[in-house]
Scaffold this motif. Structure first.
Motif, PDB file in Angstrom:
ATOM      1  N   ASP A   1     -24.625  12.133  34.447  1.00 27.01           N
ATOM      2  CA  ASP A   1     -25.697  11.565  35.266  1.00 27.01           C
ATOM      3  C   ASP A   1     -25.219  10.337  36.029  1.00 27.01           C
ATOM      4  OD1 ASP A   1     -27.598  13.472  34.543  1.00 27.01           O
ATOM      5  OD2 ASP A   1     -28.167  12.359  32.741  1.00 27.01           O
ATOM      6  N   HIS A   2     -23.944   9.999  35.905  1.00 25.89           N
ATOM      7  CA  HIS A   2     -23.389   8.800  36.536  1.00 25.89           C
ATOM      8  C   HIS A   2     -22.260   9.142  37.506  1.00 25.89           C
ATOM      9  CE1 HIS A   2     -25.712   6.638  33.556  1.00 25.89           C
ATOM     10  NE2 HIS A   2     -25.158   7.410  32.631  1.00 25.89           N
ATOM     11  N   ALA A   3     -22.364  10.267  38.184  1.00 27.82           N
ATOM     12  CA  ALA A   3     -21.287  10.759  39.049  1.00 27.82           C
ATOM     13  C   ALA A   3     -20.912   9.753  40.133  1.00 27.82           C
ATOM     14  CB  ALA A   3     -21.681  12.095  39.670  1.00 27.82           C
ATOM     15  N   SER A   4     -21.866   9.205  40.826  1.00 23.43           N
ATOM     16  CA  SER A   4     -21.579   8.263  41.911  1.00 23.43           C
ATOM     17  C   SER A   4     -20.913   7.000  41.375  1.00 23.43           C
ATOM     18  CB  SER A   4     -22.847   7.907  42.672  1.00 23.43           C
ATOM     19  OG  SER A   4     -22.573   6.976  43.691  1.00 23.43           O
ATOM     20  N   LYS A   5     -21.396   6.503  40.266  1.00 25.94           N
ATOM     21  CA  LYS A   5     -20.817   5.299  39.659  1.00 25.94           C
ATOM     22  C   LYS A   5     -19.344   5.531  39.318  1.00 25.94           C
ATOM     23  CE  LYS A   5     -21.161   2.526  35.462  1.00 25.94           C
ATOM     24  NZ  LYS A   5     -21.888   2.337  34.202  1.00 25.94           N
ATOM     25  N   TYR A   6     -19.028   6.651  38.669  1.00 29.48           N
ATOM     26  CA  TYR A   6     -17.655   6.933  38.274  1.00 29.48           C
ATOM     27  C   TYR A   6     -16.770   7.180  39.488  1.00 29.48           C
ATOM     28  CZ  TYR A   6     -19.722   7.506  33.634  1.00 29.48           C
ATOM     29  OH  TYR A   6     -20.406   7.313  32.459  1.00 29.48           O
TER      30      TYR A   6
END
Length: 105
Positions: free
Chosen positions: A11-16
């Protein structure tokens, strides 16, 4: 060129994506937005044992980070899969190891 693509559920694709691209932009050619990024690994990258460039492309979507690797040989492709997975798992330590379902293209 050899290619492989994978979806890493998170759920944190953009952050990673952003963390990884910022990490690599100090030494590599990197272009990114919150949704898409590319990283070029040159033939003379630190520790590289291959003869030509590799391109890694990231796309952040809802519930997954898509990764595509284009490399010069099967050996290079396999090495880059490990590089990408290890680095992403460092940033995603709370949910690591991320599951990559690598598919050859």
């Amino acid at each position: 060129m050899r290619s492989a693509a994978a979806q890493a559920p998170t759920d944190h694709a953009s952050k990673y994506l952003q963390q990884l691209c910022k990490h690599w932009q100090h030494n590599l050619a990197v272009v990114f937005t919150p949704e898409h990024g590319t990283v070029t690994f040159p033939r003379d990258a630190r520790g590289a044992e291959w003869a030509t460039d590799a391109l890694v492309t990231f796309d952040a979507g809802p519930g997954a980070l898509s990764v595509r690797i284009d490399a010069s040989s099967d050996e290079h492709l396999e090495a880059m899969k490990g590089v990408v997975a290890r680095h992403l798992d460092r940033f995603a330590f709370r949910e690591a190891p991320l599951a990559f379902d690598w598919q050859r293209s």
